[in-house]
Design a protein around this motif. Structure first.
Motif, PDB file in Angstrom:
ATOM      1  N   GLU A 155     -40.736  13.857  -0.302  1.00  0.00           N
ATOM      2  CA  GLU A 155     -41.777  13.720   0.703  1.00  0.00           C
ATOM      3  C   GLU A 155     -42.453  13.129   0.428  1.00  0.00           C
ATOM      4  OE1 GLU A 155     -43.326  18.163   2.720  1.00  0.00           O
ATOM      5  OE2 GLU A 155     -43.163  17.994   0.224  1.00  0.00           O
ATOM      6  N   ALA A 156     -43.030  12.675  -1.036  1.00  0.00           N
ATOM      7  CA  ALA A 156     -43.288  11.402  -1.648  1.00  0.00           C
ATOM      8  C   ALA A 156     -42.516  10.554  -1.192  1.00  0.00           C
ATOM      9  CB  ALA A 156     -43.889  12.189  -3.390  1.00  0.00           C
ATOM     10  N   SER A 157     -41.661   9.944  -0.979  1.00  0.00           N
ATOM     11  CA  SER A 157     -41.149   9.030  -1.104  1.00  0.00           C
ATOM     12  C   SER A 157     -42.013   8.039   0.340  1.00  0.00           C
ATOM     13  CB  SER A 157     -39.849   8.727  -1.075  1.00  0.00           C
ATOM     14  OG  SER A 157     -39.280   9.197   0.491  1.00  0.00           O
ATOM     15  N   GLY A 158     -41.776   8.925   1.163  1.00  0.00           N
ATOM     16  CA  GLY A 158     -42.266   8.141   2.687  1.00  0.00           C
ATOM     17  C   GLY A 158     -41.069   7.345   3.152  1.00  0.00           C
ATOM     18  N   VAL A 159     -39.702   7.476   2.736  1.00  0.00           N
ATOM     19  CA  VAL A 159     -39.135   6.915   3.341  1.00  0.00           C
ATOM     20  C   VAL A 159     -37.765   7.863   3.832  1.00  0.00           C
ATOM     21  CG1 VAL A 159     -38.875   4.924   1.713  1.00  0.00           C
ATOM     22  CG2 VAL A 159     -37.407   6.277   1.146  1.00  0.00           C
ATOM     23  N   PRO A 160     -36.623   7.276   4.263  1.00  0.00           N
ATOM     24  CA  PRO A 160     -35.738   7.827   5.224  1.00  0.00           C
ATOM     25  C   PRO A 160     -34.622   8.157   3.892  1.00  0.00           C
ATOM     26  CG  PRO A 160     -35.454   6.310   6.642  1.00  0.00           C
ATOM     27  CD  PRO A 160     -36.641   6.119   4.980  1.00  0.00           C
ATOM     28  N   PHE A 161     -34.281   9.920   3.230  1.00  0.00           N
ATOM     29  CA  PHE A 161     -33.343  10.534   1.745  1.00  0.00           C
ATOM     30  C   PHE A 161     -33.046  11.692   2.837  1.00  0.00           C
ATOM     31  CE2 PHE A 161     -37.635  12.777   2.364  1.00  0.00           C
ATOM     32  CZ  PHE A 161     -37.487  13.796   2.891  1.00  0.00           C
ATOM     33  N   SER A 162     -31.941  11.724   1.650  1.00  0.00           N
ATOM     34  CA  SER A 162     -31.035  13.218   2.118  1.00  0.00           C
ATOM     35  C   SER A 162     -31.554  13.645   0.457  1.00  0.00           C
ATOM     36  CB  SER A 162     -29.441  12.379   1.969  1.00  0.00           C
ATOM     37  OG  SER A 162     -28.926  12.497   0.601  1.00  0.00           O
ATOM     38  N   VAL A 163     -31.248  15.221   0.649  1.00  0.00           N
ATOM     39  CA  VAL A 163     -31.387  15.649  -1.080  1.00  0.00           C
ATOM     40  C   VAL A 163     -29.841  16.915  -1.341  1.00  0.00           C
ATOM     41  CG1 VAL A 163     -32.256  18.455  -2.240  1.00  0.00           C
ATOM     42  CG2 VAL A 163     -33.599  16.741  -0.491  1.00  0.00           C
ATOM     43  N   ALA A 164     -29.841  16.152  -2.553  1.00  0.00           N
ATOM     44  CA  ALA A 164     -28.028  16.727  -2.811  1.00  0.00           C
ATOM     45  C   ALA A 164     -28.750  17.237  -4.304  1.00  0.00           C
ATOM     46  CB  ALA A 164     -27.389  15.379  -3.171  1.00  0.00           C
ATOM     47  N   GLY A 165     -28.199  18.666  -4.646  1.00  0.00           N
ATOM     48  CA  GLY A 165     -28.203  19.117  -6.201  1.00  0.00           C
ATOM     49  C   GLY A 165     -28.342  20.874  -5.294  1.00  0.00           C
TER      50      GLY A 165
END
Ligand SMILES: O=C([C@H](O)CO)[C@H](O)[C@H](O)COP(=O)(O)O
Length: 207
Positions: A155-165
């Motif tokens: 959320e803090a990045s402000g860029v497109p992201f995926s989540v893994a883990g």
């Protein structure tokens, strides 16, 4: 939000079986790093040949020789490859150069990066598709690991992201709420007794 299935198995045969069971429910088929190290680029070619309609993700975790490593993986059939966020910018730029040549994309894996939001902004400016907010299998096993940090960083990045883990049927809705473009699930699918049903359950939890 797209669903990515990370196949952390060691043989192409096992990966083909997993992919066949999960494919109807997922968007992206990931060849995990251990699989690529075990079987080589031929595993990428085999998965793409069996699933030409899916996005094939080669988790190379490249740290050097970005253009060369990305080039050979795209040549083998990968649509997306990973470069580590801790690599130098020149390595990431090299991989992006190869991606442009093939009409494919690069994802930066932020595993082990202390300030993930800051590095995410830097690498997106280099031309990568999206970043992966990732806690690896070893980090997940460490005492005090909290999945919520990955969502906060995304959320803090402000860029497109995926989540893994450690994404699973209970946490995937939170991944979507955090604004991720892609949820990556490995063991929640490949360790299930019914791989197809586990993938379908994750898919159903995405609204
Ligand atoms: O990328 C991964 C790891 O580094 C081993 O290759 C995993 O595929 C990723 O962490 C997703 O797997 P799960 O944590 O089992 O969902």
């Amino acid at each position: 939000m797209k669903l990515q299935f990370a196949m952390d198995t060691l043989s192409t045969e096992a990966a083909l079986d997993l992919a066949a069971a999960a494919a109807p429910h997922v968007d992206i088929l990931e060849l995990g790093t251990p699989l690529i190290k075990s079987e080589g680029l031929s595993a990428i070619t085999a998965i793409k040949k069996a699933h030409p309609d899916k996005i094939v993700f080669a988790d190379l975790k490249t740290m050097d020789a970005g253009e060369l490593e990305a080039d050979i993986a795209f040549g083998a059939g990968a649509d997306l490859v990973t470069v580590l966020g801790s690599a130098g910018d020149s390595t990431i730029i090299g991989a992006v150069t190869a991606a442009k040549k093939h009409g494919k994309g690069v994802v930066v894996d932020l595993i082990g990066v202390a300030d993930k939001p800051a590095r995410a902004k830097e690498v997106i400016a280099l031309g990568v598709e999206f970043v992966e907010m990732h806690a690896g299998l070893d980090e997940q096993a460490e005492e005090g690991f909290t999945f919520a940090t990955l969502l906060r960083d995304g959320e803090a990045s402000g860029v497109p992201f995926s989540v893994a883990g450690g994404v699973n049927a209970s946490s995937i809705a939170d991944v979507q709420k955090a604004g991720a473009q892609v949820a990556v699930a490995g063991s929640a699918i490949y360790s299930a007794s019914d791989v197809g049903a586990a993938a379908a359950e994750l898919r159903a939890a995405i609204v």
